[in-house]
Design a protein around this motif. Structure first.
Motif, PDB file in Angstrom:
ATOM      1  N   SER C 158      70.505  65.425  10.252  1.00  0.00           N
ATOM      2  CA  SER C 158      71.258  65.196  11.482  1.00  0.00           C
ATOM      3  C   SER C 158      72.227  66.350  11.670  1.00  0.00           C
ATOM      4  CB  SER C 158      72.012  63.879  11.383  1.00  0.00           C
ATOM      5  OG  SER C 158      73.189  64.042  10.631  1.00  0.00           O
ATOM      6  N   GLY C 159      72.795  66.441  12.876  1.00  0.00           N
ATOM      7  CA  GLY C 159      73.690  67.552  13.196  1.00  0.00           C
ATOM      8  C   GLY C 159      74.804  67.740  12.177  1.00  0.00           C
ATOM      9  N   GLY C 160      75.460  66.643  11.817  1.00  0.00           N
ATOM     10  CA  GLY C 160      76.580  66.744  10.903  1.00  0.00           C
ATOM     11  C   GLY C 160      76.141  67.099   9.486  1.00  0.00           C
TER      12      GLY C 160
ATOM     13  N   LYS D  62      72.625  57.893  15.542  1.00  0.00           N
ATOM     14  CA  LYS D  62      73.046  57.928  16.936  1.00  0.00           C
ATOM     15  C   LYS D  62      72.106  58.785  17.780  1.00  0.00           C
ATOM     16  CE  LYS D  62      77.044  59.711  15.829  1.00  0.00           C
ATOM     17  NZ  LYS D  62      76.828  59.758  14.376  1.00  0.00           N
ATOM     18  N   SER D  63      71.823  59.989  17.289  1.00  0.00           N
ATOM     19  CA  SER D  63      70.960  60.879  18.073  1.00  0.00           C
ATOM     20  C   SER D  63      69.564  60.307  18.189  1.00  0.00           C
ATOM     21  CB  SER D  63      70.874  62.255  17.416  1.00  0.00           C
ATOM     22  OG  SER D  63      72.148  62.805  17.276  1.00  0.00           O
ATOM     23  N   THR D  64      69.093  59.719  17.133  1.00  0.00           N
ATOM     24  CA  THR D  64      67.761  59.127  17.179  1.00  0.00           C
ATOM     25  C   THR D  64      67.710  58.064  18.271  1.00  0.00           C
ATOM     26  OG1 THR D  64      67.667  59.486  14.798  1.00  0.00           O
ATOM     27  CG2 THR D  64      65.973  58.092  15.761  1.00  0.00           C
ATOM     28  N   PHE D 103      71.275  66.792  25.029  1.00  0.00           N
ATOM     29  CA  PHE D 103      71.026  66.835  23.592  1.00  0.00           C
ATOM     30  C   PHE D 103      72.239  67.275  22.788  1.00  0.00           C
ATOM     31  CE2 PHE D 103      66.881  67.130  25.430  1.00  0.00           C
ATOM     32  CZ  PHE D 103      66.095  66.393  24.580  1.00  0.00           C
ATOM     33  N   GLN D 104      72.219  66.913  21.513  1.00  0.00           N
ATOM     34  CA  GLN D 104      73.307  67.327  20.634  1.00  0.00           C
ATOM     35  C   GLN D 104      73.350  68.849  20.500  1.00  0.00           C
ATOM     36  OE1 GLN D 104      73.312  65.272  16.877  1.00  0.00           O
ATOM     37  NE2 GLN D 104      75.264  66.121  16.270  1.00  0.00           N
ATOM     38  N   ARG D 105      72.186  69.465  20.344  1.00  0.00           N
ATOM     39  CA  ARG D 105      72.163  70.924  20.294  1.00  0.00           C
ATOM     40  C   ARG D 105      71.765  71.446  21.657  1.00  0.00           C
ATOM     41  NH1 ARG D 105      68.127  71.354  15.626  1.00  0.00           N
ATOM     42  NH2 ARG D 105      67.860  69.240  16.344  1.00  0.00           N
ATOM     43  N   LEU D 180      74.825  61.136  26.691  1.00  0.00           N
ATOM     44  CA  LEU D 180      75.352  62.413  26.210  1.00  0.00           C
ATOM     45  C   LEU D 180      75.546  62.336  24.702  1.00  0.00           C
ATOM     46  CD1 LEU D 180      77.765  61.862  28.954  1.00  0.00           C
ATOM     47  CD2 LEU D 180      76.905  64.185  28.894  1.00  0.00           C
ATOM     48  N   ASP D 181      74.936  63.279  23.992  1.00  0.00           N
ATOM     49  CA  ASP D 181      75.053  63.281  22.534  1.00  0.00           C
ATOM     50  C   ASP D 181      76.132  64.280  22.145  1.00  0.00           C
ATOM     51  OD1 ASP D 181      74.580  62.840  19.909  1.00  0.00           O
ATOM     52  OD2 ASP D 181      72.448  63.313  19.970  1.00  0.00           O
ATOM     53  N   GLU D 182      77.247  63.810  21.667  1.00  0.00           N
ATOM     54  CA  GLU D 182      78.397  64.635  21.282  1.00  0.00           C
ATOM     55  C   GLU D 182      78.782  65.613  22.398  1.00  0.00           C
ATOM     56  OE1 GLU D 182      79.587  64.400  18.137  1.00  0.00           O
ATOM     57  OE2 GLU D 182      77.971  63.326  17.153  1.00  0.00           O
TER      58      GLU D 182
HETATM   59 MG   LIG Z   1      73.470  63.368  16.031  1.00  0.00          MG
END
Ligand SMILES: [Mg+2]
Ligand SMILES: Nc1ncnc2c1ncn2[C@@H]1O[C@H](COP(=O)(O)OP(=O)(O)OP(=O)(O)O)[C@@H](O)[C@H]1O
Ligand SMILES: Nc1ncnc2c1ncn2[C@@H]1O[C@H](COP(=O)(O)OP(=O)(O)OP(=O)(O)O)[C@@H](O)[C@H]1O
Ligand SMILES: [Mg+2]
Lengths: 220, 272, 296, 296
Positions: C158-160, D62-64, D103-105, D180-182
């Protein structure tokens, strides 16, 4: 790295047309096969497009050996996308390469033929070897090496047949002149075989779905 | 120099695109079709002719056009290094045994090899041809907007070839960025790529494999992100491409005429 | 010490102070190949044994500066000294041993097949034997709280988790200066706090200097000894957190917002008619001050 | 309404409520191709016209979950309904018009040659004529405060600028639900606040529902109507911000930290012997409460 390192104006117009025509016919056949098959899904196109991009990008990384050679990943393309899409991929790669001065527009036909031979040989060897060995590394490496040897032969053949404009020496002399190029090509082929082996082993481990194994469940 | 560039001698596609999008010279307003026609004719001319003089003239003309379009000359020379190297490495080998008046000669293992006047001429002619084609291609790339290229690709190539082409063009930037950032990361932790090969040959191949897979997955994610914004698997190039004007047709016509004259009238220039 | 302001239009860096400065940046400009100006008239230095935070709005040039610190980027014009040696032009081959950089996007940094390989990569390049490198890597992963990820593929985190691994990869090399670009941006509060104590711990135990680029002013206020405000590609003011964050005009000028603790404190003082001279910066300090003045 | 707790070991989602729910997720599991379990026993729903925040530690899923909302990922087991229609298996071709995901990224999302092209991509796919799409794109870029980037290349932006552009790309499509992811992780406080007002504004003006995955509990506390705590791949508790954040045991259980405002308030109450029943969540509320009880 079978790829004819000649630029525009090296072949005479006759041979330019001949090789271009041959390439276009093969690409046409691939298109026909692709379109007559079941509806092309966008995932397949993604894979093909990605292979095109990666082949082009990897093309651009010089390995600092013998004055700078580079890998082509055409055998890997053959393994991943199969012969029909593979032909399209190498055709597009050659167009892109020509656009940045890496090969020449009039050489696209000849280069595409060289690469198509690699794609076909790699695909066939990979499938056939699947019946002999389970190891993805051995399969991929052998298929790659075989394909690149074949590509080198086709490349030398094309140069000998068409000759270089302005070069008036005999085929035998040209062949002697090319022997150094062939030797380097074979050394690089060995390196590329190892790398392809790793790539395929890795894919087998983490993304078997790309290799045509069971479909992953990561969505589309 | 920025380490994010894969190599200084490879045309930096980001930069090319950025020039293309920003260029507002006269040449960026010329119809892309006219420029494409020009490309075909230029290639035709250098394929047909063997004259050093014609190639030099053509090269100077194209260089002038390139300069007038406000494109970076210094970058051009850096980018030309590789094609030049190709010509030298292959033709340079062949040039040695070309019949003609010897300029230098060596005796190696009983065989005498000589560099002749014809050999040198051959190298120079082929070199100029390469430079002509590379310079014109870069000029074309850097004065034509992406949307126009996309439109042309869409019209020229049958499906799914056009889709592969267009999508590959998009993924290319990702893959190059990925490759660049990998090199950056390797360098910032002390692994020059060359030394790493010696030090940890296996890791190199593995890293290479991983970069391949990672860029693949990136491409896949970008593709899904595109789908998430309505991409249907077929890019509809809606942008109208400016058609060649009278001047465009005129220039192309005149150019064709010149080629015909040069090739058929001037003896000893034909490359049949 | 008071806030030092610099005029970006007439920059003149103070000369390098070899005694106290580990890194000295005097970069007239860095222009990206496409013509964007990344930094411009930048004077910046890292002292021995300090934590310095770069704070500034988006696109102000923080990452560009950070990537100059270990020679990933080099100034188009100007010079950078590390440990008193100029690194521009000359030899910079072992710079990476002295200055470790954690990139803003952790994806840029992770490339090895497994998390362990990735964290071991730096130590191996420094010439450590494999066993030792493994121990160093494991220790770094434990320090950031990611020991359980050791056999995963970096790509599948995951990102973190990626952020944690990329920090560990630099820690394992034990550089003299660590530069972290937005280290906490993907992290949950617990991991964030862990990185926070790690950073202050590093300074105390190993006298490492730390450079942090961040937007999280609360975070910067808690860990930094010195705050450099970056705007339009240059450091235009610097001072201690208490000085900088209690100067609302300066913060507004930088295009930032005053941290929460400061806002609460100022409001509280206004409410009770107290002279705001305590300047609490951390939450604990604020609570302490509140306790001291329970009735205003 | 009080905090609802769910037992992830014995999950039973409430049945779908077609009247109030825009999205209903009943996902028994999502397993990534390498065998990692992304989410597991997940019940989650998005109501009409609400802002819901997913909070949880790194790697909690969360992202998933976010990527399930518009069908980028599909459950390995389980079902998802959008607007009352099940999207798993069946037709999902125009789902993208209803649910937009940031996306987060941001790198995953930006691909077009220029920022303008990228933001126009969605509107063009919706069938807007080019001129209109351009207007929509410009408006979205202005809304996020990135109008000056319009002719830049997405590859050549700073981390925060990329984030702004990727948010604009989704806004321009005017979906019914935005996930919205982060969203604020790379943003400076000014842009962050801008996104914050944007999000609340969207809900008010266009009655859009918004899903936010974030670690920034202060941010979540300020904007969200409902907080869902995520741990180990499932939502294990939900409630209003006041309920959730004033339950320190719950927050600790989730592996998170109580937001600053709450900490200050609780301390303040303890100090003055006040019953902490006001539950301020935003800084303004806290300051208001402090003003109300100046002398305790
Ligand atoms: Mg994430
Ligand atoms: N690779 C690049 N090529 C061209 N321009 C760039 C590149 N990277 C950054 N820039 C530009 O340089 C300027 C400074 O960028 P930088 O990444 O240093 O900002 P930053 O302070 O780190 O911002 P953020 O907080 O958003 O990460 C920006 O205007 C940006 O657009
Ligand atoms: N592409 C992937 N392949 C395999 N496993 C993955 C992948 N992405 C995430 N995971 C795993 O799935 C779990 C949930 O990941 P997810 O990205 O949903 O977490 P998250 O809550 O978004 O965390 P973060 O706050 O750090 O972004 C993690 O354990 C992670 O390691
Ligand atoms: Mg940055």
């Amino acid at each position: 790295m079978a790829h004819i390192h000649l630029e525009d104006g090296s072949f005479s117009i006759f041979w330019v047309i001949v090789w271009w025509a041959a390439a276009v016919i093969l690409v046409g056949i691939s298109l026909y096969l692709l379109r007559s098959g079941e509806k092309t899904d966008s995932r397949k196109i993604t894979i093909a497009a990605f292979c095109t991009a990666a082949a082009f990008a990897i093309f651009q990384i010089e390995i600092p050996v013998a004055g700078g050679v580079h890998l082509t990943i055409t055998p890997l393309v053959g393994i991943l996308t199969g012969p029909a899409a593979g032909c399209l991929v190498v055709f597009v790669v050659n167009i892109m390469a020509a656009a940045v001065g890496h090969g020449g527009w009039s050489m696209i036909g000849a280069n595409t033929l060289v690469n198509i031979s690699e794609v076909l040989v790699a695909f066939c060897l990979f499938s056939v070897l699947g019946k002999i060995t389970k190891s993805p590394f051995a399969r991929a490496a052998a298929a790659t090496f075989g394909a690149l040897v074949c590509g080198t032969i086709v490349m030398v053949g094309i140069i000998i047949i068409s000759g270089v404009q302005g070069v008036t020496q005999s085929s035998a002399t040209i062949l002697a002149g090319l022997s150094l190029v062939v030797a380097i090509n074979l050394a690089v082929a060995a390196l590329e075989a190892i790398i392809t082996g790793f790539v395929v082993t890795f894919l087998q481990k983490v993304r078997p779905d790309i290799l045509g194994g069971k479909q992953g469940n990561s969505g589309r | 120099m920025s380490a994010t560039m894969v190599s200084q001698h490879i045309p930096d596609l980001d930069l090319i695109t950025s020039y293309a999008e920003r260029n507002d010279s006269f040449f960026s307003k010329v119809s892309p079709w006219t420029k494409l026609g020009g490309l075909v004719l230029v290639i035709l001319l250098i394929t047909l002719t063997r004259s050093l003089a014609i190639c030099s003239g053509l090269y100077i003309a194209i260089l002038a056009v390139y300069y007038l379009a406000g494109l970076p000359i210094k970058k051009l020379f850096a980018w030309c290094a590789l094609p030049v190297l190709f010509v030298l490495s292959l033709v340079g080998l062949l040039a040695w045994s070309e019949p003609g008046t010897p300029i230098v000669s060596f005796a190696v293992a009983g065989v005498t090899i000589a560099l002749t006047d014809n050999g040198v001429l051959l190298v120079f002619t082929l070199l100029l041809k390469a430079l002509v084609s590379v310079t014109y291609s870069l000029f074309f790339l850097m004065t034509t907007k992406y949307e126009h290229f996309a439109g042309m690709i869409f019209r020229i190539f049958p499906s799914p070839l056009d889709q592969i082409f267009l999508m590959a063009y998009r993924f290319l930037f990702l893959t190059l960025a990925m490759t660049g950032s990998m090199l950056k990361a390797v360098r910032s932790r002390g692994g020059g790529l060359v030394r790493s090969i010696r030090m940890q040959g296996r890791i190199f191949a593995e890293v290479f494999a991983l970069v391949f897979i990672r860029s693949f997955e990136r491409a896949e994610r970008v593709h899904t992100a595109m789908i998430a914004r309505g991409y249907h698997g077929s890019y509809a190039a809606g942008t109208a491409i400016p058609r060649p004007g009278f001047v465009g047709y005129g220039v192309l016509g005149a150019f064709s005429l010149i080629i015909a004259i040069v090739v058929w009238m001037v003896p000893n220039t034909r490359g049949w | 010490m008071t806030v030092i302001r610099r005029d970006p239009h007439a920059p003149h860096c103070p000369p390098i102070d070899r005694e106290r400065e580990l890194i000295h940046v005097d970069c007239a400009s860095h222009t990206y190949p496409d013509g964007s100006v990344g930094i411009h008239g930048m004077c910046f230095s890292v002292l021995k044994n300090e934590i310095v935070a770069l704070c500034g709005p988006n696109g102000s040039g923080k990452s560009t500066l950070i990537e100059h610190l270990n020679g990933i980027l080099t100034p188009s014009e100007g010079e950078i000294w590390v440990n008193g040696r100029s690194i521009t032009g000359g030899e910079q081959s072992d710079l990476w041993k002295e200055v470790g950089v954690v990139f803003q996007r952790s994806d840029d940094q992770l490339f090895a097949p497994t998390v362990l390989d990735d964290v071991m990569f730096g130590p191996l390049n420094m010439g450590m034997p494999v066993d030792e490198a493994k121990v160093a890597a494991m220790r770094a992963l434990e320090a950031v709280g990611a020991a359980d990820l050791v056999h995963k593929l970096p790509n599948y985190l995951s990102g973190g988790q990626k952020r944690l691994v990329s920090i560990a990869g630099i820690l394992a090399m034990k550089p003299k200066v660590i530069a972290l670009d937005e280290p906490t941006s993907d992290l949950d509060p617990v991991h964030s706090e862990r990185i926070e104590t790690l950073i202050t711990g590093l300074r105390e135990r190993f006298s490492i200097s730390v450079v942090i680029a961040t937007h999280d002013l609360d975070f910067a206020a808690r860990v930094a000894d010195r705050i450099c405000l970056v705007k339009n590609g240059s450091v235009f003011a610097e001072g201690t957190p208490a000085e900088v964050f209690y100067d609302p005009a300066l913060i507004a000028d930088a295009g930032l917002k005053v941290p929460q603790v400061v806002r609460v404190y100022l409001e509280y003082c206004a409410l009770h008619g107290i002279e705001p001279h305590d300047h609490p910066i951390r939450l604990e300090e604020l609570l302490f001050v509140l306790r001291k003045n329970p009735k205003g």
